[in-house]
Design an enzyme around this catalytic site. Structure first.
Site, mmCIF file in Angstrom:
data_model
loop_
_atom_site.group_PDB
_atom_site.id
_atom_site.type_symbol
_atom_site.label_atom_id
_atom_site.label_comp_id
_atom_site.label_asym_id
_atom_site.label_seq_id
_atom_site.Cartn_x
_atom_site.Cartn_y
_atom_site.Cartn_z
ATOM 1 N N GLU A 169 0.803 -1.218 0.000
ATOM 2 C CA GLU A 169 0.000 0.000 0.000
ATOM 3 C C GLU A 169 0.839 1.274 0.000
ATOM 4 O O GLU A 169 0.310 2.366 -0.229
ATOM 5 C CB GLU A 169 -0.948 -0.005 1.203
ATOM 6 C CG GLU A 169 -2.063 -1.042 1.052
ATOM 7 C CD GLU A 169 -2.934 -1.189 2.286
ATOM 8 O OE1 GLU A 169 -2.548 -0.660 3.351
ATOM 9 O OE2 GLU A 169 -3.996 -1.825 2.186
ATOM 10 N N GLU B 66 7.472 -21.699 7.844
ATOM 11 C CA GLU B 66 7.907 -20.793 8.909
ATOM 12 C C GLU B 66 8.969 -21.410 9.818
ATOM 13 O O GLU B 66 9.574 -20.724 10.634
ATOM 14 C CB GLU B 66 6.717 -20.353 9.762
ATOM 15 C CG GLU B 66 6.107 -21.428 10.635
ATOM 16 C CD GLU B 66 5.015 -20.864 11.535
ATOM 17 O OE1 GLU B 66 5.177 -20.970 12.763
ATOM 18 O OE2 GLU B 66 4.032 -20.319 11.019
#
Length: 274
Positions: free
Chosen positions: A82, A113
């Protein structure tokens, strides 16, 4: 506090959720959500210290790199993605990297992960340098992908920070400037996409917005460098120009077409009307 105080894993304050009415479910979730901004408020001094360090490095040409897994990784990707449309910055100035790669944004990648070496491998193609900042995002504060990435970034001389939701975590220990927002047990036990995720989103909003303002990417309270990528934003930009320099819509739109963004339109108008 002691290491690995996993308050995000503690049992919910509520039980027999399946017996609650829809109204009670929503009301109780909302009740828990109301505690999140207060937890973030407690961490403002830590956020301030991190932002101050980031700004100094980005003024020297550094970048901001988020690393995380699961919900935490996705939130970093969202915040990074963004920044270009909001502040008109290059796409690689703020990067969001997550365990499992871009495919994991939509579909979880098993065990991604747990690889403590992969985050630095993901960062390496961007040629990291000591002016860059790596922020690890991990609700639990124990994600190997994040811990390993922070440790290797720190060894390479990069600035390191983190956003975690448990106190005294391994991720916080790996970061020079940890941000610990202790949100407590989730409404649904262990579901850290809820309060912890909300807290992380709030903190990332604060970090990126404060950094961009400090770097001069805002004028007054307006996004003067935003990209004019749709009708809504073009309309918003025209109104900004009209408000700032007192011209009508037709002239504002002409200036935007000529200069490409609000800042350019305002500055271009000023130059031609000296």
């Amino acid at each position: 506090m002691s290491v690995n105080t996993m308050v995000t894993e503690n049992a919910s304050h509520y039980d027999h959720l399946e017996q609650m009415s829809v109204y009670d479910l929503l009301s109780n979730i909302n009740k828990e959500d109301k505690t999140v901004p207060m937890a973030v408020e407690q961490a403002i001094p830590q956020i301030e210290a991190l932002v101050t360090q980031i700004v100094a490095r980005m003024r020297r040409g550094g970048r901001l790199i988020y690393i995380g897994a699961g919900t935490s990784g996705r939130l970093g990707v969202v915040d990074a993605s963004e920044c270009p449309p909001t502040f008109g910055v290059p796409f690689e100035l703020v990067l969001g990297l997550m365990a499992g790669g871009d495919g994991a944004i939509r579909k979880a990648v098993e065990n991604a992960e747990d690889d403590a070496e992969q985050a630095w491998k993901d960062i390496a193609p961007y040629r990291p340098n000591p002016n860059d900042t790596v922020i690890g995002i991990a609700a639990s504060g124990r994600t190997p992908y994040v811990i390993g990435g922070l440790n290797q970034a720190r060894e390479a001389g990069l600035l390191t920070g983190c956003v975690v939701c448990n106190p005294g975590s391994a991720v916080a220990q790996a970061a020079e400037f940890p941000v610990e927002v202790v949100t407590g047990p989730e409404f649904l036990t262990g579901s850290t996409r809820m309060k912890a995720g909300t807290a992380q989103k709030l903190v990332l909003n604060m970090i990126s917005t404060a950094v961009m303002i400090q770097l001069g990417r805002v004028k007054g309270n307006k996004m003067v460098d935003m990209q004019l990528t749709n009708i809504k934003l073009q309309d918003r930009a025209a109104k900004m120009v009209m408000s700032e320099i007192g011209v009508g819509r037709e002239q504002a739109e002409a200036l935007l077409a000529q200069f490409g963004n609000v800042r350019g339109a305002i500055d271009g108008f000023a130059q031609t009307n000296k």
